[in-house]
Motif scaffolding. Sequence first.
Motif, PDB file in Angstrom:
ATOM      1  N   TRP A  85       0.837  -1.198   0.000  1.00 48.08           N
ATOM      2  CA  TRP A  85       0.000   0.000   0.000  1.00 48.08           C
ATOM      3  C   TRP A  85       0.872   1.249   0.000  1.00 48.08           C
ATOM      4  O   TRP A  85       1.957   1.235   0.576  1.00 48.08           O
ATOM      5  N   ILE A  86       0.416   2.273  -0.648  1.00 46.75           N
ATOM      6  CA  ILE A  86       1.049   3.597  -0.521  1.00 46.75           C
ATOM      7  C   ILE A  86      -0.076   4.614  -0.478  1.00 46.75           C
ATOM      8  O   ILE A  86      -1.059   4.485  -1.210  1.00 46.75           O
ATOM      9  N   GLU A  87       0.050   5.579   0.368  1.00 48.31           N
ATOM     10  CA  GLU A  87      -1.001   6.592   0.465  1.00 48.31           C
ATOM     11  C   GLU A  87      -0.420   7.921   0.917  1.00 48.31           C
ATOM     12  O   GLU A  87       0.343   7.991   1.874  1.00 48.31           O
ATOM     13  N   THR A  88      -0.808   8.949   0.186  1.00 49.20           N
ATOM     14  CA  THR A  88      -0.488  10.306   0.604  1.00 49.20           C
ATOM     15  C   THR A  88      -1.713  10.860   1.326  1.00 49.20           C
ATOM     16  O   THR A  88      -2.847  10.661   0.867  1.00 49.20           O
ATOM     17  N   HIS A 119       1.376  17.073  -4.512  1.00 49.77           N
ATOM     18  CA  HIS A 119       2.452  17.998  -4.149  1.00 49.77           C
ATOM     19  C   HIS A 119       3.825  17.351  -4.354  1.00 49.77           C
ATOM     20  O   HIS A 119       4.828  17.883  -3.902  1.00 49.77           O
ATOM     21  N   GLY A 120       3.829  16.172  -4.954  1.00 49.36           N
ATOM     22  CA  GLY A 120       5.103  15.501  -5.216  1.00 49.36           C
ATOM     23  C   GLY A 120       5.555  14.559  -4.111  1.00 49.36           C
ATOM     24  O   GLY A 120       6.593  13.906  -4.242  1.00 49.36           O
ATOM     25  N   GLY A 127       4.166  11.726  -3.009  1.00 50.66           N
ATOM     26  CA  GLY A 127       4.074  10.310  -3.375  1.00 50.66           C
ATOM     27  C   GLY A 127       5.263   9.903  -4.241  1.00 50.66           C
ATOM     28  O   GLY A 127       5.861   8.844  -4.025  1.00 50.66           O
ATOM     29  N   SER A 128       5.621  10.747  -5.212  1.00 51.38           N
ATOM     30  CA  SER A 128       6.758  10.437  -6.087  1.00 51.38           C
ATOM     31  C   SER A 128       8.062  10.396  -5.285  1.00 51.38           C
ATOM     32  O   SER A 128       8.872   9.471  -5.452  1.00 51.38           O
ATOM     33  N   GLU A 179       0.344  -4.123  -8.009  1.00 47.74           N
ATOM     34  CA  GLU A 179      -0.723  -4.194  -8.999  1.00 47.74           C
ATOM     35  C   GLU A 179      -1.562  -2.931  -8.914  1.00 47.74           C
ATOM     36  O   GLU A 179      -1.672  -2.322  -7.855  1.00 47.74           O
ATOM     37  N   ILE A 180      -2.095  -2.565 -10.051  1.00 44.42           N
ATOM     38  CA  ILE A 180      -2.992  -1.401 -10.083  1.00 44.42           C
ATOM     39  C   ILE A 180      -4.323  -1.841 -10.683  1.00 44.42           C
ATOM     40  O   ILE A 180      -4.355  -2.780 -11.484  1.00 44.42           O
ATOM     41  N   ARG A 202      -4.500   7.932 -14.573  1.00 43.89           N
ATOM     42  CA  ARG A 202      -3.546   8.812 -13.875  1.00 43.89           C
ATOM     43  C   ARG A 202      -2.675   8.019 -12.913  1.00 43.89           C
ATOM     44  O   ARG A 202      -1.481   8.263 -12.785  1.00 43.89           O
ATOM     45  N   ARG A 203      -3.294   7.048 -12.251  1.00 47.12           N
ATOM     46  CA  ARG A 203      -2.528   6.241 -11.308  1.00 47.12           C
ATOM     47  C   ARG A 203      -1.454   5.437 -12.045  1.00 47.12           C
ATOM     48  O   ARG A 203      -0.310   5.364 -11.621  1.00 47.12           O
ATOM     49  N   PHE A 208       1.348   7.697 -13.118  1.00 48.87           N
ATOM     50  CA  PHE A 208       2.148   8.078 -11.945  1.00 48.87           C
ATOM     51  C   PHE A 208       3.294   7.074 -11.752  1.00 48.87           C
ATOM     52  O   PHE A 208       4.451   7.451 -11.613  1.00 48.87           O
ATOM     53  N   TYR A 209       2.957   5.773 -11.803  1.00 45.22           N
ATOM     54  CA  TYR A 209       3.992   4.749 -11.611  1.00 45.22           C
ATOM     55  C   TYR A 209       4.922   4.672 -12.826  1.00 45.22           C
ATOM     56  O   TYR A 209       6.132   4.489 -12.661  1.00 45.22           O
ATOM     57  N   ARG A 255       5.784   7.030 -14.850  1.00 43.67           N
ATOM     58  CA  ARG A 255       6.714   8.177 -14.808  1.00 43.67           C
ATOM     59  C   ARG A 255       7.901   7.889 -13.909  1.00 43.67           C
ATOM     60  O   ARG A 255       8.997   8.377 -14.124  1.00 43.67           O
TER      61      ARG A 255
HETATM   62  C1  LIG Z   1      -1.164   7.396  -5.547  1.00 41.94           C
HETATM   63  C2  LIG Z   1      -0.772   8.483  -4.527  1.00 41.94           C
HETATM   64  C3  LIG Z   1       0.003   7.819  -3.388  1.00 41.94           C
HETATM   65  C4  LIG Z   1       0.125   9.526  -5.214  1.00 41.94           C
HETATM   66  O1  LIG Z   1       0.591  10.405  -4.205  1.00 41.94           O
HETATM   67  P1  LIG Z   1       0.826  11.964  -4.481  1.00 41.94           P
HETATM   68  O2  LIG Z   1       1.535  12.493  -3.288  1.00 41.94           O
HETATM   69  O3  LIG Z   1      -0.425  12.620  -4.889  1.00 41.94           O
HETATM   70  O4  LIG Z   1       1.818  11.847  -5.725  1.00 41.94           O
HETATM   71  P2  LIG Z   1       2.563  13.023  -6.508  1.00 41.94           P
HETATM   72  O5  LIG Z   1       2.134  14.352  -5.994  1.00 41.94           O
HETATM   73  O6  LIG Z   1       3.990  12.706  -6.527  1.00 41.94           O
HETATM   74  O7  LIG Z   1       2.008  12.794  -7.960  1.00 41.94           O
HETATM   75  C5  LIG Z   1       0.664  13.144  -8.211  1.00 41.94           C
HETATM   76  C6  LIG Z   1       0.240  12.486  -9.476  1.00 41.94           C
HETATM   77  O8  LIG Z   1      -0.141  11.159  -9.218  1.00 41.94           O
HETATM   78  C7  LIG Z   1      -1.152  10.774 -10.157  1.00 41.94           C
HETATM   79  N1  LIG Z   1      -2.134  10.005  -9.411  1.00 41.94           N
HETATM   80  C8  LIG Z   1      -1.854   8.804  -8.926  1.00 41.94           C
HETATM   81  N2  LIG Z   1      -2.927   8.279  -8.334  1.00 41.94           N
HETATM   82  C9  LIG Z   1      -3.889   9.164  -8.405  1.00 41.94           C
HETATM   83  C10 LIG Z   1      -5.217   9.173  -7.955  1.00 41.94           C
HETATM   84  N3  LIG Z   1      -5.752   8.137  -7.297  1.00 41.94           N
HETATM   85  N4  LIG Z   1      -5.948  10.259  -8.173  1.00 41.94           N
HETATM   86  C11 LIG Z   1      -5.417  11.293  -8.817  1.00 41.94           C
HETATM   87  N5  LIG Z   1      -4.155  11.317  -9.267  1.00 41.94           N
HETATM   88  C12 LIG Z   1      -3.388  10.271  -9.070  1.00 41.94           C
HETATM   89  C13 LIG Z   1      -1.624  12.000 -10.858  1.00 41.94           C
HETATM   90  O9  LIG Z   1      -1.103  11.960 -12.163  1.00 41.94           O
HETATM   91  C14 LIG Z   1      -0.985  13.120 -10.075  1.00 41.94           C
HETATM   92  O10 LIG Z   1      -0.557  14.115 -10.928  1.00 41.94           O
HETATM   93  P3  LIG Z   1      -1.330  15.523 -10.929  1.00 41.94           P
HETATM   94  O11 LIG Z   1      -1.260  16.028  -9.531  1.00 41.94           O
HETATM   95  O12 LIG Z   1      -0.554  16.348 -11.903  1.00 41.94           O
HETATM   96  O13 LIG Z   1      -2.719  15.212 -11.338  1.00 41.94           O
HETATM   97  C15 LIG Z   1      -2.029   9.235  -4.001  1.00 41.94           C
HETATM   98  O14 LIG Z   1      -2.816   9.668  -5.102  1.00 41.94           O
HETATM   99  C16 LIG Z   1      -2.916   8.438  -3.057  1.00 41.94           C
HETATM  100  O15 LIG Z   1      -2.670   8.370  -1.841  1.00 41.94           O
HETATM  101  N6  LIG Z   1      -3.981   7.809  -3.582  1.00 41.94           N
HETATM  102  C17 LIG Z   1      -4.928   7.056  -2.765  1.00 41.94           C
HETATM  103  C18 LIG Z   1      -4.368   5.736  -2.385  1.00 41.94           C
HETATM  104  C19 LIG Z   1      -3.984   4.910  -3.611  1.00 41.94           C
HETATM  105  O16 LIG Z   1      -4.690   4.889  -4.601  1.00 41.94           O
HETATM  106  N7  LIG Z   1      -2.831   4.227  -3.502  1.00 41.94           N
HETATM  107  C20 LIG Z   1      -2.292   3.449  -4.584  1.00 41.94           C
HETATM  108  C21 LIG Z   1      -2.825   2.072  -4.623  1.00 41.94           C
HETATM  109  S1  LIG Z   1      -2.435   1.291  -6.205  1.00 41.94           S
END
Ligand SMILES: CC(C)(COP(=O)(O)OP(=O)(O)OC[C@H]1O[C@@H](n2cnc3c(N)ncnc32)[C@H](O)[C@@H]1OP(=O)(O)O)[C@@H](O)C(=O)NCCC(=O)NCCS
Length: 164
Positions: A42-45, A52-53, A55-56, A79-80, A102-103, A106-107, A109
């Motif tokens: 799991w990963i969650e912001t 805000h960057g 998660g990356s 898996e997504i 988008r998800r 994100f990976y 990239r």
């Molecule tokens: C996936 C996640 C950890 C990314 O964290 P983050 O801190 O927002 O990541 P970043 O700021 O580095 O990158 C943001 C980019 O992630 C992408 N993204 C990934 N998952 C996304 C989601 N569920 N909803 C919207 N954008 C998402 C978008 O492209 C976004 O870019 P944008 O802001 O220009 O639209 C965060 O969206 C999250 O906590 N999602 C809910 C939990 C989840 O889905 N976990 C992954 C399980 S597979």
Amino acid sequence: MKFIQVPLNEDDLVIHATLVGGKVVCHSKIHRLSETVWRLFWIETTGDKRSHGYGSAHLKNLIDQIKNLDSKARGFAFEIPSRHFDRLEEKLETDEQLERQRRGLFYERLGAKLWDGHNNPYPNNQLQKVELMWFQLSDTLIGQSDIEVMLAYLKQTHPYWFSN
Ligand SMILES: CC(C)(COP(=O)(O)OP(=O)(O)OC[C@H]1O[C@@H](n2cnc3c(N)ncnc32)[C@H](O)[C@@H]1OP(=O)(O)O)[C@@H](O)C(=O)NCCC(=O)NCCS
């Protein structure tokens, strides 16, 4: 920004957190599937900190950390939810489709590779509901045996992701 490993008394489960001003902005849970494969559980912001960057940054640190922690590690798999909507019985709402795209991006990239064998090696028992991805952790490429470890794990824990 600070990246830490949360101490746990378990060998194969590791939690990391990214902190800003002493508060957690992103956290992840990873676990070991084999000698060479780790899985992102799991990963969650935190809601208001997304996009805000963090998660990356967290994932990049996490990949470096696994490489440092485990020199034998070859792959970091996860898996997504599937972006191949034609494989799903249910019709997805447009919002959900966009979020899945988008998800996945994100990976990608961050360098994640998509396993292209969704129709193979389980032609009658395909992984349908999710797409399998991984980060390469060493020069030794992950092989079919690594993929099978991941598929076997998913099959055991999420049998409904596979078609009959
Ligand atoms: C996936 C996640 C950890 C990314 O964290 P983050 O801190 O927002 O990541 P970043 O700021 O580095 O990158 C943001 C980019 O992630 C992408 N993204 C990934 N998952 C996304 C989601 N569920 N909803 C919207 N954008 C998402 C978008 O492209 C976004 O870019 P944008 O802001 O220009 O639209 C965060 O969206 C999250 O906590 N999602 C809910 C939990 C989840 O889905 N976990 C992954 C399980 S597979």
